[in-house]
Design a protein around this motif. Structure first.
Motif, PDB file in Angstrom:
ATOM      1  N   THR A 164      28.401   1.306 -18.435  1.00  0.00           N
ATOM      2  CA  THR A 164      29.072   2.526 -17.986  1.00  0.00           C
ATOM      3  C   THR A 164      29.455   2.405 -16.520  1.00  0.00           C
ATOM      4  N   ILE A 165      30.626   2.900 -16.205  1.00  0.00           N
ATOM      5  CA  ILE A 165      31.114   2.989 -14.834  1.00  0.00           C
ATOM      6  C   ILE A 165      31.259   4.476 -14.526  1.00  0.00           C
ATOM      7  N   ALA A 166      30.607   4.938 -13.463  1.00  0.00           N
ATOM      8  CA  ALA A 166      30.547   6.373 -13.196  1.00  0.00           C
ATOM      9  C   ALA A 166      30.804   6.689 -11.731  1.00  0.00           C
ATOM     10  N   SER A 167      31.315   7.884 -11.496  1.00  0.00           N
ATOM     11  CA  SER A 167      31.579   8.346 -10.141  1.00  0.00           C
ATOM     12  C   SER A 167      31.160   9.807 -10.026  1.00  0.00           C
ATOM     13  N   PRO A 168      30.629  10.205  -8.868  1.00  0.00           N
ATOM     14  CA  PRO A 168      30.174  11.590  -8.723  1.00  0.00           C
ATOM     15  C   PRO A 168      31.313  12.578  -8.547  1.00  0.00           C
ATOM     16  N   ILE A 169      31.104  13.773  -9.024  1.00  0.00           N
ATOM     17  CA  ILE A 169      31.987  14.900  -8.753  1.00  0.00           C
ATOM     18  C   ILE A 169      31.297  15.726  -7.678  1.00  0.00           C
ATOM     19  N   VAL A 170      31.982  15.986  -6.589  1.00  0.00           N
ATOM     20  CA  VAL A 170      31.352  16.643  -5.449  1.00  0.00           C
ATOM     21  C   VAL A 170      32.005  17.985  -5.148  1.00  0.00           C
ATOM     22  N   ASN A 171      31.228  18.863  -4.485  1.00  0.00           N
ATOM     23  CA  ASN A 171      31.764  20.162  -4.081  1.00  0.00           C
ATOM     24  C   ASN A 171      32.374  20.066  -2.682  1.00  0.00           C
ATOM     25  N   ALA A 172      32.704  21.201  -2.096  1.00  0.00           N
ATOM     26  CA  ALA A 172      33.371  21.211  -0.799  1.00  0.00           C
ATOM     27  C   ALA A 172      32.500  20.626   0.308  1.00  0.00           C
ATOM     28  N   SER A 173      31.178  20.646   0.111  1.00  0.00           N
ATOM     29  CA  SER A 173      30.250  20.097   1.104  1.00  0.00           C
ATOM     30  C   SER A 173      30.000  18.614   0.905  1.00  0.00           C
ATOM     31  N   GLY A 174      30.623  18.032  -0.119  1.00  0.00           N
ATOM     32  CA  GLY A 174      30.428  16.616  -0.385  1.00  0.00           C
ATOM     33  C   GLY A 174      29.177  16.296  -1.169  1.00  0.00           C
ATOM     34  N   GLU A 175      28.515  17.305  -1.723  1.00  0.00           N
ATOM     35  CA  GLU A 175      27.305  17.106  -2.516  1.00  0.00           C
ATOM     36  C   GLU A 175      27.666  17.010  -3.996  1.00  0.00           C
ATOM     37  N   ALA A 176      27.031  16.076  -4.670  1.00  0.00           N
ATOM     38  CA  ALA A 176      27.307  15.885  -6.095  1.00  0.00           C
ATOM     39  C   ALA A 176      26.872  17.094  -6.904  1.00  0.00           C
ATOM     40  N   ILE A 177      27.720  17.486  -7.854  1.00  0.00           N
ATOM     41  CA  ILE A 177      27.378  18.563  -8.779  1.00  0.00           C
ATOM     42  C   ILE A 177      27.432  18.072 -10.222  1.00  0.00           C
ATOM     43  N   ALA A 178      28.007  16.882 -10.426  1.00  0.00           N
ATOM     44  CA  ALA A 178      28.146  16.326 -11.773  1.00  0.00           C
ATOM     45  C   ALA A 178      28.607  14.877 -11.629  1.00  0.00           C
ATOM     46  N   ALA A 179      28.926  14.255 -12.747  1.00  0.00           N
ATOM     47  CA  ALA A 179      29.443  12.884 -12.723  1.00  0.00           C
ATOM     48  C   ALA A 179      30.355  12.666 -13.917  1.00  0.00           C
ATOM     49  N   VAL A 180      31.321  11.778 -13.739  1.00  0.00           N
ATOM     50  CA  VAL A 180      32.203  11.380 -14.837  1.00  0.00           C
ATOM     51  C   VAL A 180      32.003   9.894 -15.063  1.00  0.00           C
ATOM     52  N   HIS A 181      32.003   9.476 -16.328  1.00  0.00           N
ATOM     53  CA  HIS A 181      31.834   8.045 -16.589  1.00  0.00           C
ATOM     54  C   HIS A 181      32.645   7.598 -17.800  1.00  0.00           C
ATOM     55  N   VAL A 182      32.899   6.304 -17.826  1.00  0.00           N
ATOM     56  CA  VAL A 182      33.519   5.644 -18.972  1.00  0.00           C
ATOM     57  C   VAL A 182      32.497   4.680 -19.547  1.00  0.00           C
ATOM     58  N   ALA A 183      32.341   4.688 -20.865  1.00  0.00           N
ATOM     59  CA  ALA A 183      31.448   3.752 -21.547  1.00  0.00           C
ATOM     60  C   ALA A 183      32.278   2.588 -22.078  1.00  0.00           C
TER      61      ALA A 183
END
Length: 262
Positions: free
Chosen positions: A209-228
């Motif tokens: 899996t290759i994944a990247s974080p989803i961040v809010n306006a403060s740059g803090e991760a709130i989730a992640a998206v990935h491809v398997a």
């Protein structure tokens, strides 16, 4: 407040907690159960299990198979999770971008959100090709050994990431599962620098899996998206080279669209 302390407060409803433990007791390994088995898996007494199962059966969340006389969940149990998905603005926001990524790479794409020590699948677009691993929405996976978990941790503060890693069981799911905290922390630093994390057959054999974080306006991760990327179609090097840029772009797009989310 620790869970044990919460359970000792007068506002804590033990009956509700036990009912939820009964629903959570069912899984792919425990698709059907007797009353005694439910009590064991849910870690409650048999008398409590009897009362709770009777109530859940009356409400339509559990039924008894007419031939085997074993209990199983009904489709109504899905309504609990469905209510969350319908109320979660990030899912609606992310789905168009996830669908576009799925169309680009032809492989399974997913959005995961953190819960405790795990990441939880809240949206998934399946591969256009054959896959052997079934991962339904609602599936929980540990943060420490998954691409999505590491992507999320890489965009949280160091203290929080360390605490999550320390509390995780960190067991070896496959021969290549990395469990050493120091090694994982190094991977998080690398992920922070390049913008994406990975898992190379650490949770399932033949799955990258290759994944990247989803961040809010403060740059803090709130989730992640990935491809398997199944090993039958991709090498790790190919997945890193070809899929990572697509995942990064998808994560940036979702982050920009969701910049006001907490």
């Amino acid at each position: 407040m620790k869970e044990s302390a919460i359970e000792d407060t007068p506002l804590f409803n033990q009956s509700l907690a036990k009912a939820l433990s009964v629903i959570r007791a069912f899984s792919s390994r425990q698709r059907t159960m007797t009353l005694a088995e439910i009590a064991i898996v849910a870690q409650i007494t048999r008398s409590s299990a009897q009362r709770i199962v009777f109530t859940l059966e009356a409400l339509g969340y559990i039924r008894k198979h007419p031939q085997t006389r074993r209990f199983l969940l009904t489709p109504r149990a899905l309504s609990i999770g469905c209510n969350y998905l319908e109320a979660d603005p990030l899912v609606d926001c992310a789905n168009p971008f996830l669908a576009a990524l799925n169309a680009q790479c032809k492989e399974s794409v997913a959005l995961t959100e953190p819960d405790g020590l795990d990441m939880v699948y809240v949206s998934r677009f399946p591969s256009h090709e054959h896959v052997t691993i079934h991962v339904p929405v609602g599936k929980r996976v540990p943060m420490y050994c998954t691409g999505s978990g590491r992507a999320y941790l890489s965009a949280r503060n160091d203290q929080e990431s360390m605490e999550i890693l320390k509390q995780s069981e960190r067991k070896k799911y496959t021969p290549t599962t990395i469990t050493d905290i120091g090694e994982i922390l190094n991977m998080l630093e690398e992920a922070k620098a390049r913008g994406y994390a990975y898992n190379n057959e650490e949770l399932y054999i033949g799955d990258v899996t290759i994944a990247s974080p989803i961040v809010n306006a403060s740059g803090e991760a709130i989730a992640a998206v990935h491809v398997a990327a199944p090993g039958s179609r991709w090498t790790f090097a190919e997945a890193s080279q070809k899929l990572a840029p697509l995942v990064l772009e998808c994560a940036r797009s979702i982050s920009n669209a969701a910049r006001n989310f907490d």
